[in-house]
Design a protein around this motif. Structure first.
Motif, PDB file in Angstrom:
ATOM      1  N   THR A  95       0.825  -1.205   0.000  1.00 10.00           N
ATOM      2  CA  THR A  95       0.000   0.000   0.000  1.00 10.00           C
ATOM      3  C   THR A  95       0.859   1.254   0.000  1.00 10.00           C
ATOM      4  O   THR A  95       0.615   2.197  -0.765  1.00 10.00           O
ATOM      5  CB  THR A  95      -0.948   0.002   1.208  1.00 10.00           C
ATOM      6  OG1 THR A  95      -1.874  -1.091   1.072  1.00 10.00           O
ATOM      7  CG2 THR A  95      -1.743   1.298   1.271  1.00 10.00           C
ATOM      8  N   HIS A  96       1.879   1.287   0.841  1.00  5.26           N
ATOM      9  CA  HIS A  96       2.767   2.453   0.871  1.00  5.26           C
ATOM     10  C   HIS A  96       3.530   2.590  -0.445  1.00  5.26           C
ATOM     11  O   HIS A  96       3.681   3.701  -0.980  1.00  5.26           O
ATOM     12  CB  HIS A  96       3.748   2.354   2.037  1.00  5.26           C
ATOM     13  CG  HIS A  96       3.151   2.698   3.364  1.00  5.26           C
ATOM     14  ND1 HIS A  96       2.566   1.760   4.178  1.00  5.26           N
ATOM     15  CD2 HIS A  96       3.024   3.886   4.000  1.00  5.26           C
ATOM     16  CE1 HIS A  96       2.113   2.354   5.283  1.00  5.26           C
ATOM     17  NE2 HIS A  96       2.380   3.644   5.201  1.00  5.26           N
ATOM     18  N   GLU A 100       3.177   5.721  -3.037  1.00  2.34           N
ATOM     19  CA  GLU A 100       4.363   6.517  -3.342  1.00  2.34           C
ATOM     20  C   GLU A 100       4.580   6.608  -4.849  1.00  2.34           C
ATOM     21  O   GLU A 100       4.891   7.680  -5.382  1.00  2.34           O
ATOM     22  CB  GLU A 100       5.591   5.904  -2.670  1.00  2.34           C
ATOM     23  CG  GLU A 100       5.619   6.073  -1.155  1.00  2.34           C
ATOM     24  CD  GLU A 100       6.609   5.144  -0.475  1.00  2.34           C
ATOM     25  OE1 GLU A 100       6.699   5.196   0.764  1.00  2.34           O
ATOM     26  OE2 GLU A 100       7.293   4.363  -1.182  1.00  2.34           O
ATOM     27  N   LEU A 101       4.403   5.489  -5.545  1.00  2.00           N
ATOM     28  CA  LEU A 101       4.554   5.493  -6.996  1.00  2.00           C
ATOM     29  C   LEU A 101       3.500   6.390  -7.637  1.00  2.00           C
ATOM     30  O   LEU A 101       3.810   7.182  -8.542  1.00  2.00           O
ATOM     31  CB  LEU A 101       4.436   4.072  -7.546  1.00  2.00           C
ATOM     32  CG  LEU A 101       4.365   3.945  -9.073  1.00  2.00           C
ATOM     33  CD1 LEU A 101       5.579   4.578  -9.736  1.00  2.00           C
ATOM     34  CD2 LEU A 101       4.222   2.483  -9.487  1.00  2.00           C
ATOM     35  N   ARG A 102       2.273   6.289  -7.180  1.00  3.98           N
ATOM     36  CA  ARG A 102       1.184   7.102  -7.743  1.00  3.98           C
ATOM     37  C   ARG A 102       1.482   8.594  -7.568  1.00  3.98           C
ATOM     38  O   ARG A 102       1.326   9.383  -8.506  1.00  3.98           O
ATOM     39  CB  ARG A 102      -0.127   6.731  -7.055  1.00  3.98           C
ATOM     40  CG  ARG A 102      -1.352   7.460  -7.583  1.00  3.98           C
ATOM     41  CD  ARG A 102      -2.592   6.821  -7.003  1.00  3.98           C
ATOM     42  NE  ARG A 102      -3.788   7.521  -7.402  1.00  3.98           N
ATOM     43  CZ  ARG A 102      -4.454   8.399  -6.647  1.00  3.98           C
ATOM     44  NH1 ARG A 102      -3.992   8.700  -5.423  1.00  3.98           N
ATOM     45  NH2 ARG A 102      -5.545   8.989  -7.082  1.00  3.98           N
ATOM     46  N   TYR A 125       3.119  -5.599  -6.706  1.00 11.57           N
ATOM     47  CA  TYR A 125       2.793  -4.194  -6.448  1.00 11.57           C
ATOM     48  C   TYR A 125       1.879  -3.638  -7.539  1.00 11.57           C
ATOM     49  O   TYR A 125       0.942  -2.874  -7.248  1.00 11.57           O
ATOM     50  CB  TYR A 125       4.073  -3.359  -6.365  1.00 11.57           C
ATOM     51  CG  TYR A 125       4.978  -3.718  -5.205  1.00 11.57           C
ATOM     52  CD1 TYR A 125       4.453  -4.092  -3.975  1.00 11.57           C
ATOM     53  CD2 TYR A 125       6.365  -3.689  -5.337  1.00 11.57           C
ATOM     54  CE1 TYR A 125       5.277  -4.428  -2.917  1.00 11.57           C
ATOM     55  CE2 TYR A 125       7.197  -4.019  -4.287  1.00 11.57           C
ATOM     56  CZ  TYR A 125       6.649  -4.396  -3.072  1.00 11.57           C
ATOM     57  OH  TYR A 125       7.473  -4.729  -2.019  1.00 11.57           O
ATOM     58  N   MET A 126       2.106  -4.010  -8.783  1.00 13.73           N
ATOM     59  CA  MET A 126       1.254  -3.518  -9.862  1.00 13.73           C
ATOM     60  C   MET A 126      -0.151  -4.121  -9.790  1.00 13.73           C
ATOM     61  O   MET A 126      -1.136  -3.459 -10.156  1.00 13.73           O
ATOM     62  CB  MET A 126       1.895  -3.810 -11.219  1.00 13.73           C
ATOM     63  CG  MET A 126       3.124  -2.962 -11.511  1.00 13.73           C
ATOM     64  SD  MET A 126       2.898  -1.186 -11.224  1.00 13.73           S
ATOM     65  CE  MET A 126       4.125  -0.505 -12.339  1.00 13.73           C
ATOM     66  N   GLN A 185       1.821  -9.592   3.868  1.00  5.57           N
ATOM     67  CA  GLN A 185       0.880  -8.501   4.109  1.00  5.57           C
ATOM     68  C   GLN A 185       0.452  -7.862   2.788  1.00  5.57           C
ATOM     69  O   GLN A 185      -0.733  -7.573   2.577  1.00  5.57           O
ATOM     70  CB  GLN A 185       1.515  -7.453   5.021  1.00  5.57           C
ATOM     71  CG  GLN A 185       0.599  -6.267   5.326  1.00  5.57           C
ATOM     72  CD  GLN A 185       1.242  -5.273   6.297  1.00  5.57           C
ATOM     73  OE1 GLN A 185       2.001  -5.670   7.172  1.00  5.57           O
ATOM     74  NE2 GLN A 185       0.934  -4.001   6.147  1.00  5.57           N
ATOM     75  N   THR A 186       1.409  -7.653   1.895  1.00  5.00           N
ATOM     76  CA  THR A 186       1.085  -7.089   0.582  1.00  5.00           C
ATOM     77  C   THR A 186       0.158  -8.020  -0.181  1.00  5.00           C
ATOM     78  O   THR A 186      -0.804  -7.571  -0.835  1.00  5.00           O
ATOM     79  CB  THR A 186       2.367  -6.845  -0.229  1.00  5.00           C
ATOM     80  OG1 THR A 186       3.192  -5.896   0.455  1.00  5.00           O
ATOM     81  CG2 THR A 186       2.050  -6.317  -1.622  1.00  5.00           C
ATOM     82  N   GLY A 187       0.410  -9.317  -0.100  1.00  9.06           N
ATOM     83  CA  GLY A 187      -0.475 -10.284  -0.755  1.00  9.06           C
ATOM     84  C   GLY A 187      -1.892 -10.200  -0.242  1.00  9.06           C
ATOM     85  O   GLY A 187      -2.863 -10.266  -1.025  1.00  9.06           O
ATOM     86  N   ARG A 188      -2.047 -10.042   1.066  1.00  9.75           N
ATOM     87  CA  ARG A 188      -3.402  -9.910   1.636  1.00  9.75           C
ATOM     88  C   ARG A 188      -4.057  -8.613   1.166  1.00  9.75           C
ATOM     89  O   ARG A 188      -5.281  -8.573   0.925  1.00  9.75           O
ATOM     90  CB  ARG A 188      -3.333  -9.965   3.165  1.00  9.75           C
ATOM     91  CG  ARG A 188      -2.975 -11.345   3.718  1.00  9.75           C
ATOM     92  CD  ARG A 188      -3.186 -11.424   5.222  1.00  9.75           C
ATOM     93  NE  ARG A 188      -2.292 -10.540   5.973  1.00  9.75           N
ATOM     94  CZ  ARG A 188      -1.074 -10.882   6.384  1.00  9.75           C
ATOM     95  NH1 ARG A 188      -0.583 -12.083   6.103  1.00  9.75           N
ATOM     96  NH2 ARG A 188      -0.338 -10.034   7.077  1.00  9.75           N
TER      97      ARG A 188
END
Length: 273
Positions: A95-96, A100-102, A125-126, A185-188
Motif C-alpha cells: 500500500t505504501h 508513493e509510486l502514484r 505491487y502492480m 501482508q502485501t499479498g493480503r
C-alpha cells in the motif's frame, strides 16, 4: 540443477545489476524532499510504467526500454532505498509503495490511465495498484509476477533448502529484506480488493521452471497457472521460453505485450470517439 537453486541464482543476478550502467534518460531529482532516481520519456502515448522485482533496480529493463522509449511515454524508477533513491521511514508494504509510486507519477505530470508492467515482486505491487486504483489503469502486464500467496504452503521460506535460505540471507538485506518480510501482508492487501473488471491483463509466465519437479517447484508452477485460473480469469497468459528473469532473457516478449497493449488502448479510444 534444482529449481530452488535456479531461483536463488536469479536473485543473485538481480543484485549484480546494481553495477550496470544507467538507463538512457536516467536522472536523479529531489521530489517531495527526497532524492528519486528515474528514467522517463514523454511522447503522445499512454504512459507505460515499470516496477522492479525484489532487490532489482530499473536497469532490469535495459533490454526493453530502448526498444519502446523512442515513440512511447515510459517511466521506470528505483523504489526508495534502491540505487540513488533515498530510503524512507514508512513501511515497505504494498500500500505504501503503490501510493508513493502514484504520487511520483503525478508529480512528473504522468497522467493516468497507465499501462502497468511489473516483474516478480514488482508484479505484485502492480496488481495492488490496479485493484486499488482501477480507474487509473488501462492494462496490467505481469512478468512472471509474484503470486499474492507466494510464500504460503510449499513456497514458505522455511521450506526452502539451506542453500537457498543462505543465499537469501546474504543477499536480501536492507530495503529488500523489509519488502520481503512484508510480502505476505502485501499479498493480503491484493486479495482484499476485487480484480479490476474490463481491463486487459497479460500474464507472461516462465515456462522453463515447468521442467523442474519437486514440491517447491510444483507449488510455484501451480501458482503461475493460478493467475489465469482464479486471480484474473479471462486474462491472456503467454508462456515464455525463459527462466524467471524474462526481461533479460526474453525481452522481446515484454516488448510485444506492451505493443499489443498500446494498440488495444488506441483501438478502444477510437471506438469511444
Amino acid at each position: 540443477m534444482k529449481a530452488e537453486f535456479k531461483e536463488a541464482l536469479t536473485v543473485l543476478v538481480v543484485m549484480l545489476l546494481s553495477g550496470c550502467a544507467s538507463l538512457p534518460n536516467s536522472t536523479s531529482e529531489k521530489i517531495n524532499n527526497r532524492n528519486v532516481e528515474f528514467a522517463m520519456t514523454q511522447h503522445r502515448t499512454i504512459p507505460v510504467v515499470f516496477e522492479n522485482g525484489l532487490g532489482g533496480r530499473m536497469e532490469w529493463w535495459k533490454k526493453v526500454l530502448p526498444e519502446i522509449s523512442n515513440d512511447t511515454t515510459t517511466f521506470a524508477y528505483n523504489r526508495p532505498g534502491y540505487g540513488n533513491s533515498d530510503p524512507v521511514s514508512t513501511s515497505r508494504d504494498g500500500t505504501h509503495i503503490v501510493d508513493e509510486l502514484r504520487a511520483l507519477l503525478l508529480s512528473k505530470e504522468m497522467k493516468p490511465p497507465y499501462i502497468l508492467v511489473g516483474h516478480s515482486l514488482g508484479g505484485l505491487y502492480m496488481q495492488l495498484f490496479a485493484r486499488r486504483y482501477p480507474e487509473e489503469v488501462s492494462t496490467l502486464i505481469l512478468v512472471d509476477s509474484t503470486h499474492p500467496q507466494q510464500l504460503d504452503g510449499e513456497g514458505a521460506l522455511e521450506k526452502q533448502s539451506l542453500l537457498v535460505r543462505g543465499i537469501f540471507g546474504v543477499l536480501v538485506t536492507g530495503t529488500a529484506k523489509d519488502e520481503l518480510d512484508l510480502l505476505p501482508q502485501t499479498g493480503r492487501q491484493v486479495l482484499d480488493l476485487p480484480s479490476p473488471s474490463g481491463k486487459p491483463v497479460f500474464v507472461l509466465s516462465a515456462s522453463k521452471p515447468l521442467e523442474e519437479r519437486s514440491k517447491v517447484a510444483d507449488d510455484a508452477n501451480e501458482k503461475r497457472k493460478d493467475f489465469v485460473a482464479r486471480l484474473y480469469p479471462g486474462s491472456k497468459q503467454i508462456w515464455v521460453d525463459s527462466g524467471h528473469g524474462i526481461p533479460l532473457e526474453k525481452p522481446e516478449s515484454v516488448i510485444a505485450a506492451i505493443r499489443e497493449a498500446l494498440l488495444l488502448t488506441h483501438s478502444n479510444r477510437v471506438r469511444i470517439k
